[in-house]
Write a protein that holds these residues in place. Structure first.
Motif, PDB file in Angstrom:
ATOM      1  N   ALA A   1      -3.293  12.984  -3.456  1.00 41.17           N
ATOM      2  CA  ALA A   1      -3.001  11.631  -3.116  1.00 41.17           C
ATOM      3  C   ALA A   1      -3.965  11.339  -2.069  1.00 41.17           C
ATOM      4  O   ALA A   1      -3.719  12.119  -0.933  1.00 41.17           O
ATOM      5  N   SER A   2      -4.844  10.329  -1.950  1.00 45.61           N
ATOM      6  CA  SER A   2      -5.398  10.304  -0.639  1.00 45.61           C
ATOM      7  C   SER A   2      -5.326   8.513  -0.005  1.00 45.61           C
ATOM      8  O   SER A   2      -5.478   7.547  -0.820  1.00 45.61           O
ATOM      9  N   ASP A   3      -5.109   8.441   1.300  1.00 47.26           N
ATOM     10  CA  ASP A   3      -4.905   6.933   1.755  1.00 47.26           C
ATOM     11  C   ASP A   3      -5.990   6.753   2.674  1.00 47.26           C
ATOM     12  O   ASP A   3      -6.107   5.803   3.571  1.00 47.26           O
ATOM     13  N   ILE A   4      -7.225   7.345   2.372  1.00 49.08           N
ATOM     14  CA  ILE A   4      -8.473   7.274   3.276  1.00 49.08           C
ATOM     15  C   ILE A   4      -8.700   5.905   3.310  1.00 49.08           C
ATOM     16  O   ILE A   4      -9.188   5.476   4.438  1.00 49.08           O
ATOM     17  N   GLU A   5      -8.570   5.047   2.507  1.00 50.81           N
ATOM     18  CA  GLU A   5      -9.099   3.666   2.507  1.00 50.81           C
ATOM     19  C   GLU A   5      -8.453   2.759   3.256  1.00 50.81           C
ATOM     20  O   GLU A   5      -8.644   1.688   3.595  1.00 50.81           O
ATOM     21  N   PHE A   6      -6.975   3.214   3.619  1.00 44.75           N
ATOM     22  CA  PHE A   6      -6.050   2.277   4.178  1.00 44.75           C
ATOM     23  C   PHE A   6      -6.685   2.113   5.766  1.00 44.75           C
ATOM     24  O   PHE A   6      -6.231   1.004   6.483  1.00 44.75           O
TER      25      PHE A   6
ATOM     26  N   ASP B   1       0.997  -1.175   0.027  1.00 41.14           N
ATOM     27  CA  ASP B   1      -0.053  -0.126  -0.046  1.00 41.14           C
ATOM     28  C   ASP B   1       0.652   1.178  -0.216  1.00 41.14           C
ATOM     29  O   ASP B   1       0.599   2.107  -0.745  1.00 41.14           O
ATOM     30  N   GLN B   2       1.784   1.257   0.889  1.00 41.17           N
ATOM     31  CA  GLN B   2       2.656   2.575   1.159  1.00 41.17           C
ATOM     32  C   GLN B   2       3.767   2.635  -0.265  1.00 41.17           C
ATOM     33  O   GLN B   2       3.539   4.065  -0.540  1.00 41.17           O
ATOM     34  N   ASP B   3       3.869   1.707  -0.894  1.00 31.29           N
ATOM     35  CA  ASP B   3       4.762   2.084  -2.168  1.00 31.29           C
ATOM     36  C   ASP B   3       3.696   2.581  -3.090  1.00 31.29           C
ATOM     37  O   ASP B   3       4.439   3.494  -3.914  1.00 31.29           O
ATOM     38  N   ARG B   4       2.469   2.001  -3.476  1.00 26.30           N
ATOM     39  CA  ARG B   4       1.699   2.639  -4.312  1.00 26.30           C
ATOM     40  C   ARG B   4       1.267   4.151  -3.938  1.00 26.30           C
ATOM     41  O   ARG B   4       0.888   4.940  -5.088  1.00 26.30           O
ATOM     42  N   LEU B   5       0.989   4.251  -2.726  1.00 27.35           N
ATOM     43  CA  LEU B   5       0.774   5.591  -2.287  1.00 27.35           C
ATOM     44  C   LEU B   5       1.681   6.584  -2.658  1.00 27.35           C
ATOM     45  O   LEU B   5       1.831   7.768  -3.330  1.00 27.35           O
ATOM     46  N   HIS B   6       3.230   6.354  -2.145  1.00 24.82           N
ATOM     47  CA  HIS B   6       4.228   6.978  -2.548  1.00 24.82           C
ATOM     48  C   HIS B   6       4.360   7.232  -4.003  1.00 24.82           C
ATOM     49  O   HIS B   6       4.870   8.386  -4.485  1.00 24.82           O
ATOM     50  N   LEU B   7       4.156   6.387  -4.838  1.00 31.81           N
ATOM     51  CA  LEU B   7       4.242   6.428  -6.512  1.00 31.81           C
ATOM     52  C   LEU B   7       3.330   7.664  -6.680  1.00 31.81           C
ATOM     53  O   LEU B   7       3.639   8.444  -7.601  1.00 31.81           O
ATOM     54  N   VAL B   8       2.065   7.650  -6.105  1.00 32.79           N
ATOM     55  CA  VAL B   8       0.990   8.444  -6.493  1.00 32.79           C
ATOM     56  C   VAL B   8       1.704   9.893  -6.211  1.00 32.79           C
ATOM     57  O   VAL B   8       1.339  11.051  -6.879  1.00 32.79           O
ATOM     58  N   ARG B   9       2.117  10.152  -4.982  1.00 32.18           N
ATOM     59  CA  ARG B   9       2.337  11.438  -4.387  1.00 32.18           C
ATOM     60  C   ARG B   9       3.641  11.878  -5.122  1.00 32.18           C
ATOM     61  O   ARG B   9       3.602  13.298  -5.604  1.00 32.18           O
ATOM     62  N   VAL B  10       4.573  11.179  -5.553  1.00 35.59           N
ATOM     63  CA  VAL B  10       5.585  11.478  -6.416  1.00 35.59           C
ATOM     64  C   VAL B  10       5.231  12.076  -7.804  1.00 35.59           C
ATOM     65  O   VAL B  10       5.756  13.076  -8.274  1.00 35.59           O
ATOM     66  N   ALA B  11       4.362  11.292  -8.255  1.00 33.19           N
ATOM     67  CA  ALA B  11       3.709  11.512  -9.626  1.00 33.19           C
ATOM     68  C   ALA B  11       2.989  12.943  -9.749  1.00 33.19           C
ATOM     69  O   ALA B  11       3.060  13.353 -10.887  1.00 33.19           O
ATOM     70  N   ILE B  12       2.452  13.282  -8.890  1.00 31.20           N
ATOM     71  CA  ILE B  12       1.576  14.383  -8.789  1.00 31.20           C
ATOM     72  C   ILE B  12       2.060  15.567  -7.931  1.00 31.20           C
ATOM     73  O   ILE B  12       1.412  16.652  -7.900  1.00 31.20           O
TER      74      ILE B  12
END
Length: 204
Positions: A78-83, A59-70
């Protein structure tokens, strides 16, 4: 920072983003800049009820990728609300939670036209249609079905789209093939440095 504008209309773009690629970003940016949405939040899903979790990166890897992408786009978040919500994640539960947590915002669900015909299979889909607007980006070659003219649904026919899949990117990385231009440069650098999706990567 999330938007502080009262009654701001926020688009929610759900996905596993496994990994996020330029196709996702083009759609999100279009919705954020060429509609009445104030921002678009990319909601990283820890588990899609219709997909196996085995193929997901952490989860944290995919979240980090979204954050660096945008990172350079002020209208995307980027939202991790569903975590922190019960799994598997269901859209109606997340929408309800977000509305309770942010009563000053109007949340809009963003989805592809290929998914619209399957909406009646979603948990409490009637409540989604009752309480939330849906912004649908039309996909060439897919019929929208009987919900196309629903008053809560707005269809966008001119959203630029690319035939890129996250699974193709994962398979390419596993095979040692380049994925340059399919993802942003910051995402590419992280994928290369982390070894994410490589066959010989040790599981943590």
């Amino acid at each position: 920072m999330m938007s502080t504008v009262k009654n701001a209309k926020i688009g929610l773009f759900f996905g596993s983003f496994n990994p996020i690629h330029v196709g996702h970003l083009i759609i999100a940016n279009y919705m954020a800049t060429q509609t009445d949405l104030k921002e678009v939040w990319l909601v990283v899903s820890p588990q899609n009820p219709l997909k196996s979790k085995e193929s997901l990166a952490r989860d944290q890897d995919r979240l980090h990728l979204v954050r660096v992408a945008i990172d350079d786009n002020q209208k995307l978040r980027a939202s991790d609300i569903e975590f922190s919500l019960p799994q598997p994640s269901y859209t109606i539960d997340t929408l309800t939670y977000l509305r309770e947590r942010h009563p000053d915002k109007q949340f809009v669900l963003i989805m592809g036209g290929d998914n619209l015909p399957t909406l009646p299979k979603w948990k409490n889909y009637a409540l989604i249609l009752r309480d939330f607007e849906l912004y649908v980006y039309n996909r060439p070659g897919y019929a929208l079905g009987e919900l196309e003219n629903h008053p809560q649904i707005k269809v966008f026919d001119k959203v630029p789209q690319m035939q890129i899949s996250a699974s193709y990117i994962r398979e390419s990385i596993a095979a040692g093939l380049p994925v340059q231009y399919l993802v942003t440069e910051p995402v590419l650098k992280y994928l290369e440095s982390s070894g994410l999706y490589k066959k010989n990567r040790k599981k943590g």
